[in-house]
Design an enzyme around this catalytic site. Structure first.
Site, PDB file in Angstrom:
ATOM      1  N   LYS A 194      -2.836  -8.695  -7.611  1.00  0.00           N
ATOM      2  CA  LYS A 194      -1.524  -9.311  -7.833  1.00  0.00           C
ATOM      3  C   LYS A 194      -1.275 -10.406  -6.789  1.00  0.00           C
ATOM      4  CE  LYS A 194       3.372  -8.215  -7.890  1.00  0.00           C
ATOM      5  NZ  LYS A 194       4.422  -7.202  -7.932  1.00  0.00           N
ATOM      6  N   GLU A 200      -9.612  -5.952   0.902  1.00  0.00           N
ATOM      7  CA  GLU A 200     -10.729  -5.281   0.219  1.00  0.00           C
ATOM      8  C   GLU A 200     -11.210  -6.120  -0.971  1.00  0.00           C
ATOM      9  OE1 GLU A 200      -7.904  -3.910   1.154  1.00  0.00           O
ATOM     10  OE2 GLU A 200      -8.154  -1.817   1.763  1.00  0.00           O
ATOM     11  N   GLY A 252       2.393  -3.471  -8.830  1.00  0.00           N
ATOM     12  CA  GLY A 252       0.954  -3.246  -8.915  1.00  0.00           C
ATOM     13  C   GLY A 252       0.589  -1.970  -9.653  1.00  0.00           C
ATOM     14  N   ARG A 253       1.244  -0.871  -9.327  1.00  0.00           N
ATOM     15  CA  ARG A 253       0.867   0.409  -9.941  1.00  0.00           C
ATOM     16  C   ARG A 253       1.420   0.574 -11.354  1.00  0.00           C
ATOM     17  NH1 ARG A 253       3.916   0.719  -5.505  1.00  0.00           N
ATOM     18  NH2 ARG A 253       6.004   1.598  -5.583  1.00  0.00           N
ATOM     19  N   GLU A 338       2.997   6.611  -4.073  1.00  0.00           N
ATOM     20  CA  GLU A 338       3.387   5.300  -3.545  1.00  0.00           C
ATOM     21  C   GLU A 338       4.820   4.969  -3.989  1.00  0.00           C
ATOM     22  OE1 GLU A 338       0.370   1.943  -2.640  1.00  0.00           O
ATOM     23  OE2 GLU A 338       1.344   1.247  -4.451  1.00  0.00           O
ATOM     24  N   HIS A 369     -13.516  26.519 -11.022  1.00  0.00           N
ATOM     25  CA  HIS A 369     -14.626  27.044 -10.206  1.00  0.00           C
ATOM     26  C   HIS A 369     -14.592  26.483  -8.797  1.00  0.00           C
ATOM     27  CE1 HIS A 369     -16.403  28.954 -13.734  1.00  0.00           C
ATOM     28  NE2 HIS A 369     -15.856  27.934 -14.370  1.00  0.00           N
ATOM     29  N   LYS A 498      -2.555  -1.572   7.625  1.00  0.00           N
ATOM     30  CA  LYS A 498      -3.226  -2.859   7.342  1.00  0.00           C
ATOM     31  C   LYS A 498      -3.126  -3.769   8.567  1.00  0.00           C
ATOM     32  CE  LYS A 498      -1.967  -3.233   2.447  1.00  0.00           C
ATOM     33  NZ  LYS A 498      -1.264  -4.022   1.448  1.00  0.00           N
TER      34      LYS A 498
HETATM   35  O1  F6P Z   1      -1.623  -1.673  -0.297  1.00  0.00           O
HETATM   36  C1  F6P Z   1      -0.958  -1.196  -1.410  1.00  0.00           C
HETATM   37  C2  F6P Z   1      -0.959  -2.179  -2.526  1.00  0.00           C
HETATM   38  O2  F6P Z   1      -0.086  -3.223  -2.247  1.00  0.00           O
HETATM   39  C3  F6P Z   1      -0.639  -1.531  -3.849  1.00  0.00           C
HETATM   40  O3  F6P Z   1       0.706  -1.375  -4.061  1.00  0.00           O
HETATM   41  C4  F6P Z   1      -1.328  -2.429  -4.803  1.00  0.00           C
HETATM   42  O4  F6P Z   1      -1.492  -1.829  -6.053  1.00  0.00           O
HETATM   43  C5  F6P Z   1      -2.625  -2.662  -4.078  1.00  0.00           C
HETATM   44  O5  F6P Z   1      -2.247  -2.743  -2.714  1.00  0.00           O
HETATM   45  C6  F6P Z   1      -3.386  -3.887  -4.486  1.00  0.00           C
HETATM   46  O6  F6P Z   1      -2.639  -5.038  -4.334  1.00  0.00           O
HETATM   47  P1  F6P Z   1      -3.087  -6.397  -5.007  1.00  0.00           P
HETATM   48  O7  F6P Z   1      -3.076  -6.194  -6.486  1.00  0.00           O
HETATM   49  O8  F6P Z   1      -2.095  -7.412  -4.574  1.00  0.00           O
HETATM   50  O9  F6P Z   1      -4.460  -6.715  -4.518  1.00  0.00           O
END
Ligand code: F6P
Length: 533
Positions: A194, A200, A252-253, A338, A369, A498
């Site tokens: 987003k 990452e 995002g979620r 979250e 199990h 972060k």
């Molecule tokens: O660090 C949490 C977060 O902001 C989430 O809410 C989000 O889904 C995820 O990181 C990824 O964010 P982006 O889509 O901006 O890379």
């Protein structure tokens, strides 16, 4: 209200669940919506408790907040944003206004662009340097990863497009293991973020670029951006024709319904994806119109609050008896934790009561199990949420499905009824034990029972059903958040770690001093420095 709930829950626990069963309880303490049946009769909630819970929802103005959400009010107050993931699945032609502007024309246009691009990838009309794409890699994390990963796996019987893979972790193992199996000239990379700034994702995207660049002349053509930050995607070098955007009012979620769902659309086709949206839209309509007692998201939320805030149970297990829903618990962890894992109320004051619960789980029967021992006999009570389809996608293996269903139903029954000491003694007597040994052995075989569960049952896990189920959970989280007084749509709690990571990284490289760090961090950094080889 909270106190009433606790008192009532105390009484209900003393009475137990099984004695509640009489004529009609199962039907009365269930909700049906569009082919889904939610049975919450195996909880200690009785008519009086349910009435108090429904009053609580009314007192917190769930109905008013729900309308505010659907009509584009800025209910995400800390970010001053509307919350309109529901607009992404609004296929009705209804207008959705944000700040006086109808957002639907843009939503529809993006959906059409996605369909046309996904169709071209699936048919091979849009191809890699080495030919039609055989593989698609979605690089994203959190909400830009968990939803599509969960849904692509859930709907694999409908998958007839290129294979989809998901890379999320900054651990190089993730991308390395994934790319090792693929042909760079026939792999399409979806950079799903987003913000288009997440460390990452941007690190993995750069690694993927190098990998493709080493094999083809025009690597950029094999990259797609799924992002709200079109400018950043352009800076990164992705052509505007392959940037699929969404607005900041999609959290995002909650974003699987739009561009972040492109991998799902490529996997199952535009028709299947539209069915997925239709299912969610049907749940939206139900949520918006059904009276509370017949309203599945509201009742699921109230059951959740009863367990967390009435009974004081701190966790909730999600147990899909559906192997392809294997990533649902992880998806719901983000969605619920979250969203509602917050200690501050909307007005900035300390919450004054528990936040949302810890959510965890694994598919059945595997969990049986592994950790069900604790669920049945441990000292902590874990409310369980079972999910099960009446039939599977493997007609030749119907006997497997029979066993699966039998196990699911057996677990909720065993949790509720347990096994008393007398019965355990009789069993041990039959097994040949006598005297003190019999007593000892019998005690280990007692199941306390009265352990609550809900069961969500459906005919078959189709795209439409999955859409309903995911929208059900989204609205459940919303209702719980409103009643708890939480802003379910921000996530400030992810920021501190972060920020600190950014200060620690140069220390590991030896380019920044370790001043100001605590002794433990310094020790761990030193260990890494002396052992990194
Ligand atoms: O660090 C949490 C977060 O902001 C989430 O809410 C989000 O889904 C995820 O990181 C990824 O964010 P982006 O889509 O901006 O890379």
């Amino acid at each position: 209200m909270w106190r009433d709930l606790k008192v009532m829950a105390g009484k209900a626990r003393a009475r137990g669940i099984a004695p509640l069963f009489g004529t009609g309880r199962a039907a009365d303490f269930s909700v049906e919506a569009g082919g889904l049946l939610l049975d919450y009769s195996k909880t200690a909630i009785d008519a009086e408790a349910r009435a108090v819970l429904i009053e609580l929802a009314a007192a917190r103005d769930v109905a008013g907040q729900r309308e505010a959400m659907f009509t584009g009010a800025a209910i995400n107050e800390t970010e001053d944003r509307a919350v309109l993931h529901t607009a992404l699945r609004n296929l009705s032609g209804r207008r959705v206004m944000v700040g006086g502007v109808d957002v639907m024309p843009d939503v529809r246009e993006t959906l059409e662009r996605m369909k046309s691009f996904a169709g071209a990838v699936r048919s091979g009309a849009y191809r890699g340097a080495g030919g039609a794409f055989t593989d698609v890699v979605n690089i994203g994390i959190g909400g830009s990863h968990l939803g599509p990963e969960m849904a692509v796996r859930a709907l694999s019987p409908y998958g007839d497009g290129p294979r989809c893979h998901f890379v999320s972790n900054v651990d190089g193992a993730d991308i390395s293991d994934t790319l090792a199996r693929l042909d760079p000239s026939r792999t399409l990379i979806l950079v799903a973020s987003k913000t288009f700034t997440t460390t990452e994702t941007m690190t993995n995207a750069a690694t993927a670029y190098k990998w493709i660049e080493g094999a083809v002349e025009a690597p950029g053509a094999q990259f797609v951006a799924l992002s709200s930050a079109a400018d950043k995607a352009a800076d990164w070098g992705i052509d505007a024709s392959r940037v699929f955007g969404f607005e900041d009012w999609v959290g995002g979620r909650y974003s699987i319904w739009g561009p972040i769902g492109l991998s799902l659309m490529i996997a199952i086709g535009a028709g299947g994806f539209t069915d997925f949206l239709r299912g969610a839209e049907a749940m939206d309509d139900h949520f918006r119109s059904a009276p509370p007692v017949e309203n599945m998201p509201i009742m699921l939320a109230l059951v959740g609050l009863w367990h967390t805030h009435g009974c004081g149970y701190g966790t909730r297990a999600v147990l899909p008896y559906d192997q392809r829903l294997g990533r649902l618990p992880a998806y719901l962890q983000q969605l619920e934790m979250e969203s509602n894992g917050k200690g501050v109320a909307m007005d900035g004051r300390s919450l004054g009561h528990a936040s949302g619960p810890v959510v965890w789980g694994e598919p059945g029967t595997n969990g049986q199990h592994a950790f069900y021992q604790l669920i049945h006999q441990g000292t902590a009570v874990v409310p369980c949420e079972f999910l099960i389809a009446a039939r599977g996608h493997e007609p030749d293996l119907a006997h497997h499905h029979g066993l699966l269903v039998a196990n699911c139903l057996a677990q909720s029954k065993a949790l509720m009824l347990g096994r008393d000491l007398e019965t355990a003694r009789a069993l041990m007597h039959d097994a040949g034990y006598r005297g003190a040994k019999l007593e000892q052995q019998a005690r280990h075989r007692v199941f306390p029972g009265d352990r609550p569960s809900t069961t969500l049952i459906y005919d078959l896990l189709t795209p439409y059903r999955l859409g309903q189920i995911i929208a059900l959970y989204e609205h459940r989280v919303f209702v719980e958040g409103v009643i708890l007084g939480i802003n379910s749509f921000d996530q400030w709690g992810v920021e501190l770690g972060k920020e600190l990571a950014k200060t620690i990284q140069p220390m590991l490289d030896g380019t920044a001093p370790m001043d100001g760090k605590d002794g433990s961090t310094r020790q761990l950094v030193s260990f890494v420095q002396s052992n990194r080889g």
